[in-house]
Design a protein around this motif. Sequence first.
Motif, PDB file in Angstrom:
ATOM      1  N   LEU A   1       0.996   6.836   7.146  1.00  0.00           N
ATOM      2  CA  LEU A   1      -0.194   5.568   6.628  1.00  0.00           C
ATOM      3  C   LEU A   1      -0.337   4.870   8.660  1.00  0.00           C
ATOM      4  CD1 LEU A   1       0.416   2.758   5.576  1.00  0.00           C
ATOM      5  CD2 LEU A   1       2.888   2.705   6.987  1.00  0.00           C
ATOM      6  N   ASP A   2      -0.078   5.206   9.369  1.00  0.00           N
ATOM      7  CA  ASP A   2      -0.773   5.436  10.806  1.00  0.00           C
ATOM      8  C   ASP A   2      -2.545   5.568  10.341  1.00  0.00           C
ATOM      9  OD1 ASP A   2       1.608   4.263  11.356  1.00  0.00           O
ATOM     10  OD2 ASP A   2       1.600   5.178  13.110  1.00  0.00           O
ATOM     11  N   LEU A   3      -1.820   6.833  10.448  1.00  0.00           N
ATOM     12  CA  LEU A   3      -3.543   7.195  10.220  1.00  0.00           C
ATOM     13  C   LEU A   3      -4.804   7.064   8.951  1.00  0.00           C
ATOM     14  CD1 LEU A   3      -2.949  11.113  10.768  1.00  0.00           C
ATOM     15  CD2 LEU A   3      -4.179   9.347  11.739  1.00  0.00           C
ATOM     16  N   LEU A   4      -3.901   6.042   8.126  1.00  0.00           N
ATOM     17  CA  LEU A   4      -4.425   6.167   7.053  1.00  0.00           C
ATOM     18  C   LEU A   4      -5.043   4.563   7.829  1.00  0.00           C
ATOM     19  CD1 LEU A   4      -2.773   6.460   3.327  1.00  0.00           C
ATOM     20  CD2 LEU A   4      -4.790   7.314   4.675  1.00  0.00           C
ATOM     21  N   LEU A   5      -4.653   3.722   7.801  1.00  0.00           N
ATOM     22  CA  LEU A   5      -4.332   2.436   8.711  1.00  0.00           C
ATOM     23  C   LEU A   5      -5.791   2.350   9.653  1.00  0.00           C
ATOM     24  CD1 LEU A   5      -0.818   0.535   9.279  1.00  0.00           C
ATOM     25  CD2 LEU A   5      -2.754   0.761   6.629  1.00  0.00           C
ATOM     26  N   LEU A   6      -5.587   3.669  10.124  1.00  0.00           N
ATOM     27  CA  LEU A   6      -7.170   3.693  11.279  1.00  0.00           C
ATOM     28  C   LEU A   6      -8.566   3.971  10.999  1.00  0.00           C
ATOM     29  CD1 LEU A   6      -4.742   6.005  14.539  1.00  0.00           C
ATOM     30  CD2 LEU A   6      -6.044   3.503  14.503  1.00  0.00           C
ATOM     31  N   PHE A   7      -8.244   4.326   9.585  1.00  0.00           N
ATOM     32  CA  PHE A   7      -9.841   4.758   9.073  1.00  0.00           C
ATOM     33  C   PHE A   7      -9.763   3.735   7.950  1.00  0.00           C
ATOM     34  CE2 PHE A   7      -8.976   9.066  10.863  1.00  0.00           C
ATOM     35  CZ  PHE A   7      -9.793   9.709  10.954  1.00  0.00           C
ATOM     36  N   LEU A   8      -8.784   3.039   7.897  1.00  0.00           N
ATOM     37  CA  LEU A   8      -8.866   1.956   6.610  1.00  0.00           C
ATOM     38  C   LEU A   8      -9.942   1.129   6.887  1.00  0.00           C
ATOM     39  CD1 LEU A   8      -6.101   1.744   4.802  1.00  0.00           C
ATOM     40  CD2 LEU A   8      -8.591   2.741   3.588  1.00  0.00           C
ATOM     41  N   SER A   9     -11.393   0.176   6.528  1.00  0.00           N
ATOM     42  CA  SER A   9     -11.736  -0.616   6.938  1.00  0.00           C
ATOM     43  C   SER A   9     -11.596  -1.992   6.658  1.00  0.00           C
ATOM     44  CB  SER A   9     -13.409  -0.759   7.290  1.00  0.00           C
ATOM     45  OG  SER A   9     -14.255  -0.178   5.969  1.00  0.00           O
ATOM     46  N   ASN A  10     -11.919  -2.102   4.864  1.00  0.00           N
ATOM     47  CA  ASN A  10     -11.355  -3.518   4.672  1.00  0.00           C
ATOM     48  C   ASN A  10      -9.913  -3.084   3.518  1.00  0.00           C
ATOM     49  OD1 ASN A  10     -13.336  -5.264   6.101  1.00  0.00           O
ATOM     50  ND2 ASN A  10     -14.667  -4.144   4.485  1.00  0.00           N
ATOM     51  N   PRO A  11      -8.391  -2.654   3.388  1.00  0.00           N
ATOM     52  CA  PRO A  11      -7.708  -2.752   2.356  1.00  0.00           C
ATOM     53  C   PRO A  11      -7.430  -3.527   1.276  1.00  0.00           C
ATOM     54  CG  PRO A  11      -6.434  -3.025   4.445  1.00  0.00           C
ATOM     55  CD  PRO A  11      -8.349  -3.177   5.499  1.00  0.00           C
ATOM     56  N   SER A  12      -7.279  -3.498   1.099  1.00  0.00           N
ATOM     57  CA  SER A  12      -7.175  -4.276  -0.828  1.00  0.00           C
ATOM     58  C   SER A  12      -5.434  -4.411  -0.541  1.00  0.00           C
ATOM     59  CB  SER A  12      -7.465  -3.730  -1.685  1.00  0.00           C
ATOM     60  OG  SER A  12      -8.772  -3.518  -1.837  1.00  0.00           O
ATOM     61  N   PRO A  13      -5.098  -6.293  -0.584  1.00  0.00           N
ATOM     62  CA  PRO A  13      -3.859  -6.263  -0.321  1.00  0.00           C
ATOM     63  C   PRO A  13      -3.044  -5.442  -1.767  1.00  0.00           C
ATOM     64  CG  PRO A  13      -5.299  -7.845  -0.116  1.00  0.00           C
ATOM     65  CD  PRO A  13      -6.076  -7.048  -0.851  1.00  0.00           C
ATOM     66  N   PRO A  14      -2.106  -4.627  -0.349  1.00  0.00           N
ATOM     67  CA  PRO A  14      -1.210  -3.421  -1.655  1.00  0.00           C
ATOM     68  C   PRO A  14      -0.220  -4.757  -2.296  1.00  0.00           C
ATOM     69  CG  PRO A  14      -1.254  -2.597   0.586  1.00  0.00           C
ATOM     70  CD  PRO A  14      -1.801  -4.042   0.553  1.00  0.00           C
ATOM     71  N   ARG A  15      -0.084  -5.150  -3.468  1.00  0.00           N
ATOM     72  CA  ARG A  15       1.380  -5.280  -3.982  1.00  0.00           C
ATOM     73  C   ARG A  15       2.291  -6.232  -3.324  1.00  0.00           C
ATOM     74  NH1 ARG A  15       1.391  -7.267  -9.633  1.00  0.00           N
ATOM     75  NH2 ARG A  15       2.509  -8.452 -10.203  1.00  0.00           N
ATOM     76  N   CYS A  16       3.206  -4.157  -3.549  1.00  0.00           N
ATOM     77  CA  CYS A  16       4.121  -4.395  -2.621  1.00  0.00           C
ATOM     78  C   CYS A  16       4.081  -5.219  -1.651  1.00  0.00           C
ATOM     79  CB  CYS A  16       4.903  -2.750  -2.471  1.00  0.00           C
ATOM     80  SG  CYS A  16       3.855  -2.621  -0.831  1.00  0.00           S
ATOM     81  N   LEU A  17       3.726  -5.506  -0.713  1.00  0.00           N
ATOM     82  CA  LEU A  17       3.699  -7.049  -0.065  1.00  0.00           C
ATOM     83  C   LEU A  17       3.932  -7.674  -0.374  1.00  0.00           C
ATOM     84  CD1 LEU A  17       2.280  -4.185   1.829  1.00  0.00           C
ATOM     85  CD2 LEU A  17       1.420  -5.871   3.390  1.00  0.00           C
ATOM     86  N   GLN A  18       3.218  -8.177  -1.460  1.00  0.00           N
ATOM     87  CA  GLN A  18       3.145  -9.403  -1.762  1.00  0.00           C
ATOM     88  C   GLN A  18       4.197  -9.590  -2.570  1.00  0.00           C
ATOM     89  OE1 GLN A  18       0.149 -10.002  -4.631  1.00  0.00           O
ATOM     90  NE2 GLN A  18      -1.757  -8.641  -3.139  1.00  0.00           N
ATOM     91  N   ASP A  19       4.915  -8.794  -3.302  1.00  0.00           N
ATOM     92  CA  ASP A  19       6.710  -8.860  -3.640  1.00  0.00           C
ATOM     93  C   ASP A  19       7.265  -9.068  -2.874  1.00  0.00           C
ATOM     94  OD1 ASP A  19       4.888  -8.198  -6.384  1.00  0.00           O
ATOM     95  OD2 ASP A  19       5.261  -6.258  -6.049  1.00  0.00           O
ATOM     96  N   GLU A  20       7.499  -8.558  -1.490  1.00  0.00           N
ATOM     97  CA  GLU A  20       9.309  -8.139  -0.804  1.00  0.00           C
ATOM     98  C   GLU A  20       7.983  -9.023   0.539  1.00  0.00           C
ATOM     99  OE1 GLU A  20      12.041  -5.756  -2.447  1.00  0.00           O
ATOM    100  OE2 GLU A  20      10.416  -4.474  -1.868  1.00  0.00           O
TER     101      GLU A  20
END
Length: 265
Positions: free
Chosen positions: A193-212
Amino acid sequence: IPLDFSKQEGEKRTAFAFYCAVRERLPAWLLEDMRTMEVFCWDDGQPRAFLPSEALLYTLVHDHQDYARHLLSRYSVSALRAPRCSFCCRVGSGAQHLNVAVRYNRLVILDMILETLKDCSQDERQQYLDSCGGCTHVADAGKTAVQLAVELSQDNCLLLLLAQGARPAGLDAALQRLVSSDASERQQAQRCLDLLLLFLSNPSPPRCLQDEPQRWQSLLGNEVFTWLCGLAPPPLLFQALRCLVQSGLDPISSLPNFLQLHSWQ
């Protein structure tokens, strides 16, 4: 071997003989002699030698690094062509070798493959890195090597792929993997997860974050949570570490603990 064996049995025996030879890690020169002169498989009813790309798959399964190095140095990117599918006999597609390298966690050979891809044009290299698995009946069909690395929590494979320019896909899977992993796998899931976040520039908001929201805010921390929800810029630590992570984990590991992501401390 009797002279009257059927084509199917003959193919099985010769293919299995080559498989066993790679498994026993015979010298590369001997395996090449076998591949080109002694063992064969059938294509449309005609016997033929095993392709370098088919031999490379065997090296990945059995981690025969010397033979993989020989194949890639001699045949370069042609050894990375998707071989014919053994189930439907169609010519394969996608980066099958990348997916197999990730599934078996073959870091050394994966690194060789990524170095070989530098012989391609930028567009060809990017297309290969981001291509999905082949035929629909194959286990990893429809998944990129990055997505597979996230699902299997193969954090070191994921780093190699991302550092070479593979698209950082699979954020939703990484978040779900983080909460579904047991204690022994959670650190690797957190690293992915940390690696993905380091390489992501403009991530789309994940649905799970909105649900919980409360649950994920507690798990991720307020800075990361608000960034992923599109409510704030990326945390300063992530921005600073993006330059270092391009060259691997070692530069980050040598930093003081307060400058590291918590899963790498």
